[in-house]
Design an enzyme around this catalytic site. Structure first.
Site, mmCIF file in Angstrom:
data_model
loop_
_atom_site.group_PDB
_atom_site.id
_atom_site.type_symbol
_atom_site.label_atom_id
_atom_site.label_comp_id
_atom_site.label_asym_id
_atom_site.label_seq_id
_atom_site.Cartn_x
_atom_site.Cartn_y
_atom_site.Cartn_z
ATOM 1 N N ARG A 146 -10.198 -11.606 2.959
ATOM 2 C CA ARG A 146 -11.261 -12.559 2.349
ATOM 3 C C ARG A 146 -10.597 -13.975 2.410
ATOM 4 N NH1 ARG A 146 -11.952 -9.431 -3.158
ATOM 5 N NH2 ARG A 146 -11.465 -7.808 -1.642
ATOM 6 N N LYS A 185 0.749 -1.108 0.034
ATOM 7 C CA LYS A 185 0.127 -0.016 -0.009
ATOM 8 C C LYS A 185 0.851 1.143 -0.113
ATOM 9 C CE LYS A 185 -3.797 -1.813 2.962
ATOM 10 N NZ LYS A 185 -5.012 -1.822 1.829
HETATM 11 N N1 BES Z 1 -7.761 -3.556 4.886
HETATM 12 C C1 BES Z 1 -8.250 -3.425 3.400
HETATM 13 C C2 BES Z 1 -9.486 -2.693 3.456
HETATM 14 C C3 BES Z 1 -9.552 -1.218 4.124
HETATM 15 C C4 BES Z 1 -9.383 -0.014 3.362
HETATM 16 C C5 BES Z 1 -10.092 -1.206 5.448
HETATM 17 C C6 BES Z 1 -9.606 1.243 3.992
HETATM 18 C C7 BES Z 1 -9.991 -0.011 6.040
HETATM 19 C C8 BES Z 1 -9.906 1.407 5.320
HETATM 20 C C9 BES Z 1 -8.195 -4.558 2.493
HETATM 21 O O1 BES Z 1 -7.483 -5.532 3.092
HETATM 22 C C10 BES Z 1 -7.829 -4.082 1.276
HETATM 23 O O2 BES Z 1 -6.637 -3.774 1.213
HETATM 24 N N2 BES Z 1 -8.688 -4.256 0.349
HETATM 25 C C11 BES Z 1 -8.356 -3.773 -0.991
HETATM 26 C C12 BES Z 1 -8.980 -4.869 -1.937
HETATM 27 C C13 BES Z 1 -8.323 -4.654 -3.395
HETATM 28 C C14 BES Z 1 -7.122 -5.051 -3.417
HETATM 29 C C15 BES Z 1 -9.343 -5.833 -4.216
HETATM 30 C C16 BES Z 1 -9.265 -2.547 -1.269
HETATM 31 O O3 BES Z 1 -10.096 -2.155 -0.795
HETATM 32 O O4 BES Z 1 -8.559 -1.673 -2.103
HETATM 33 MN MN MN Z 2 -5.569 -5.504 2.135
#
Ligand code: BES
Ligand code: MN
Ligand code: ZN
Length: 509
Positions: A358, A284
Site C-alpha cells: 500500500r 515473514k
Molecule cells: N504481499 C503480501 C500479501 C500476500 C500474501 C500476497 C499472500 C500473496 C499471498 C503483503 O505485502 C503482506 O505481507 N500483507 C500483510 C499485511 C499485514 C502486515 C497488514 C498480510 O496480508 O499479512
Molecule cells: Mn508484505
C-alpha cells in the site's frame, strides 16, 4: 508461444499431429426411465465431420468410455477419415457450454498436446466470443516457462489451428489475431512473475519493460524515476519500502496515447511491483515467504496491459505506473514506528514493514492523480486477508465509485477471470488513525483487505482533495498457482488482471 491459425484444410488431408473434438454428456439418461441405461456421450465439433470420421469417432468413444467432465482429455489413435496421427477427446460437461468451459477444455487440450508440433482444435462455438475463448484458452494452456532451464525441451507446440464454421461476418481471422495479442500479453505477465527474484529486481524489471516496449508494434512512451528522482520528488512511501535493499526502487511510467481517442476518460493503471517481499524487519516466516517473488504480479499485469492496449490501438488514453521495490531487511531498512512523508504530503506511521504494498501504491496513485488521471485502477497482491475471504481463485474488487467497480465486475465476468466485490466500510476508517502522524498504514487484523483498501482510498484524490473514481483489485489469491495446472491456467504466475483490464478499456471506448 504457438502460432494461431484458422484450420481450413479438410480433415482427410490435414497432416498435423492431433485433432481435438469435444464430448458432452448425453441427454439420454435424463429422459430415460431405465436408471441403468447409460447415456451415450455426444460428440460435438465446430465443423461437420464426414460420415466415415463420425463413425470412427463413435467407435472410439464406445471402446474408451471417455469422461465428459469439463476439460478431461482422452487420447486415441486417429480413426479412418483423419490424416492426423491422433484423436483427442475433450470433455465439455453436461450443461450449456460456457466460454469458461471452452477456455478450460482448450487449455487442457493444448497442454495434453505439448509435445506435438501442430494440432487442430474443433471445439463447438457459435460466435466470436466462443472462438476467442478457445484461442486464448489454448494459448494459456500451452504456456511454458523455460527461461531458467539449462536444457529446455526441444519439442514445443508450434501451431494451433482452430476449426470454425463462423462466416466472414464474424471476422474469425481478426478474432485470432486479437487473441494472439491478448495471449502474448498474458504470457509476458506470467514470465515476469515466474522469473527468479535474484534476476528480476526494480532496475532489471524496468530494463525488460523498455526492451519489450521497444520491440512492440504499439506506441508507448516510457519514463523511469530512479531512486534519486524518487527521493528528490518526495516519494517517501516507495523510498521507505526500498531502503532495506541494496537494489533501489523505481517507478516506471508507461504512456499510451491513441491516435484517435473516442472521448473516453484518461485511465491510470497502478501496479504493485514488489520484486520480493521478505516482510522487511517484520520478517515473514519461511513458508509465507516462499512464493513472494510473485509480489510484483500487479505491476506485471499493468505493463502487459499497456503494451497490449497500444498494439490493439484501443481508442483510450492509458498510463501505467509500475511501483517497483524490493522489501528487504537490510541495515538501512525502515522500522515500525518510522514516519514517512508521502508524495502527496501526507505523513504515514509505519506499524508493520510487511504492509509495504500500500505504501508503494499510494505514491504511484498520487503520481497518477498529478498526471490528470480521470479513473484510477490499482492492482496488487496486497493482502493475505483477501485470500482468506475469497479463496485462491477469486480476486477482490473495492473502490470509491459504483460505476468503475461495476465496469470491472462486467469485464472480469466477460473474460472469465472471477472477481467479487468487497466493501470499504467507513466504520473501519478510524482504525487507521495514528497518534503521531496523519494516518497509520494498517489497522487491526479484522477486515485486513478492507482496511488496506481504505488506506489506498486516501490517495485516490486530486491535489484539491476531490475523489478520483477508483477501483482496487486485490489479486493476492489468483496471481500465482501453487498447485498444478488447470485448463488455461498453469503453475506459477497466471497473468490474472491483464484480460480484465484490457476488456475494461475496450468497454470504455
Ligand atoms: N504481499 C503480501 C500479501 C500476500 C500474501 C500476497 C499472500 C500473496 C499471498 C503483503 O505485502 C503482506 O505481507 N500483507 C500483510 C499485511 C499485514 C502486515 C497488514 C498480510 O496480508 O499479512
Ligand atoms: Mn508484505
Ligand atoms: Zn507484499
Amino acid at each position: 508461444m504457438p502460432r494461431l491459425a484458422l484450420g481450413s484444410r479438410a480433415l482427410s488431408t490435414y497432416s498435423g499431429d492431433t485433432v481435438v473434438i469435444g464430448l458432452r454428456a448425453g441427454e439420454a439418461s435424463k429422459s430415460s426411465r431405465k436408471k441403468a441405461a447409460k447415456a451415450e456421450p455426444e460428440v460435438v465439433s465446430s465443423v461437420e465431420l464426414s460420415a466415415e470420421l463420425a463413425k470412427g469417432v463413435a467407435a472410439a468413444v464406445e471402446v474408451l468410455d471417455p469422461s465428459t467432465s469439463v476439460g478431461s482429455t482422452t487420447l486415441a489413435p486417429a480413426p479412418a477419415g483423419l490424416k492426423a496421427k491422433k484423436l483427442l477427446l475433450v470433455g465439455l460437461g453436461d450443461g450449456d457450454v460456457s466460454t469458461d468451459d471452452l477456455r478450460r477444455a482448450a487449455g487442457n487440450a493444448a497442454r495434453a498436446c505439448a509435445k506435438d508440433s501442430s494440432i487442430r482444435l474443433l471445439l463447438p462455438h457459435d460466435d466470436a466470443t466462443g472462438l476467442a475463448a478457445i484461442a486464448e484458452g489454448a494459448l494459456g494452456g500451452a504456456y511454458t516457462f523455460t527461461a531458467h532451464k539449462s536444457k529446455p525441451a526441444e519439442e514445443t507446440l508450434a501451431t494451433i489451428e482452430i476449426g470454425t464454421s463462423l462466416g466472414k461476418a464474424h471476422a474469425p481471422k481478426d478474432v485470432l489475431a486479437k487473441a494472439e495479442t491478448v495471449g502474448r500479453a498474458v504470457a509476458w505477465a506470467r514470465d515476469l512473475v515466474n522469473t527468479a527474484p535474484n534476476l528480476l529486481y526494480p532496475q532489471s524489471f524496468a530494463d525488460t519493460v523498455k526492451e519489450v516496449v521497444g520491440a512492440s508494434s504499439g506506441k508507448v512512451t516510457l519514463k523511469v524515476l530512479d531512486d534519486k528522482a524518487l527521493a528528490k520528488g518526495g516519494f517517501g512511501g516507495i523510498v521507505g519500502v526500498g531502503q532495506g535493499s541494496s537494489r533501489p526502487p523505481r517507478i516506471v511510467e508507461m504512456t499510451y496515447t491513441p491516435t484517435r481517442a473516442r472521448g473516453a476518460k484518461k485511465v491510470a493503471l497502478v501496479g504493485k511491483g514488489i520484486t520480493f517481499d521478505t516482510g522487511g524487519v517484520c520478517i515473514k516466516p519461511a513458508a509465507s515467504m516462499a512464493t513472494m517473488k510473485s509480489d510484483m504480479a500487479g505491476a506485471a499485469a499493468v505493463a502487459a496491459t499497456v503494451v497490449a492496449a497500444a498494439e490493439l490501438a484501443l481508442p483510450v488514453a492509458v498510463t501505467g505506473y509500475l511501483c517497483l521495490a524490493e522489501n528487504m531487511p537490510g541495515g538501512n531498512a525502515q522500522r515500525p514506528g518510522d514516519v514517512v512523508t508521502m508524495r502527496n504530503g501526507m505523513t504515514v506511521e509505519i506499524l508493520d514493514t510487511d504492509a509495504e504494498g500500500r505504501m508503494v501504491l499510494a505514491d504511484g496513485m498520487s503520481l497518477a492523480a498529478e498526471g490528470g488521471a480521470e479513473v484510477i485502477l490499482d492492482i496488487a497482491t496486497l493482502t493475505g486477508a483477501c485470500m482468506v475471504a475469497l479463496g485462491p481463485d477469486v480476486y477482490g474488487v473495492m473502490g470509491n465509485d459504483d460505476e468503475v467497480r461495476s465496469a470491472i465486475a462486467t469485464a472480469s465476468a466477460e473474460v472469465d477471470e472471477p472477481s467479487w466485490p468487497l466493501p470499504l466500510p467507513a466504520d473501519l476508517r478510524p482504525g487507521l488513525d495514528s497518534f503521531v502522524a496523519d494516518i497509520a498504514h494498517k489497522a487491526d487484523r479484522w477486515g485486513g483487505a478492507l482496511t488496506a483498501g481504505l488506506f489506498l482510498q486516501e490517495f485516490a484524490k486530486t491535489a484539491e482533495g476531490e475523489p478520483i473514481p477508483w477501483a482496487h483489485l486485490d489479486i493476492a489469491g489468483p496471481s500465482f498457482r501453487d498447485g498444478g495446472p488447470a485448463g488455461h491456467l498453469t503453475k506459477g504466475g497466471t497473468g490474472v488482471g491483464v484480460a480484465t483490464m484490457l476488456r475494461y478499456l475496450e468497454n470504455l471506448a
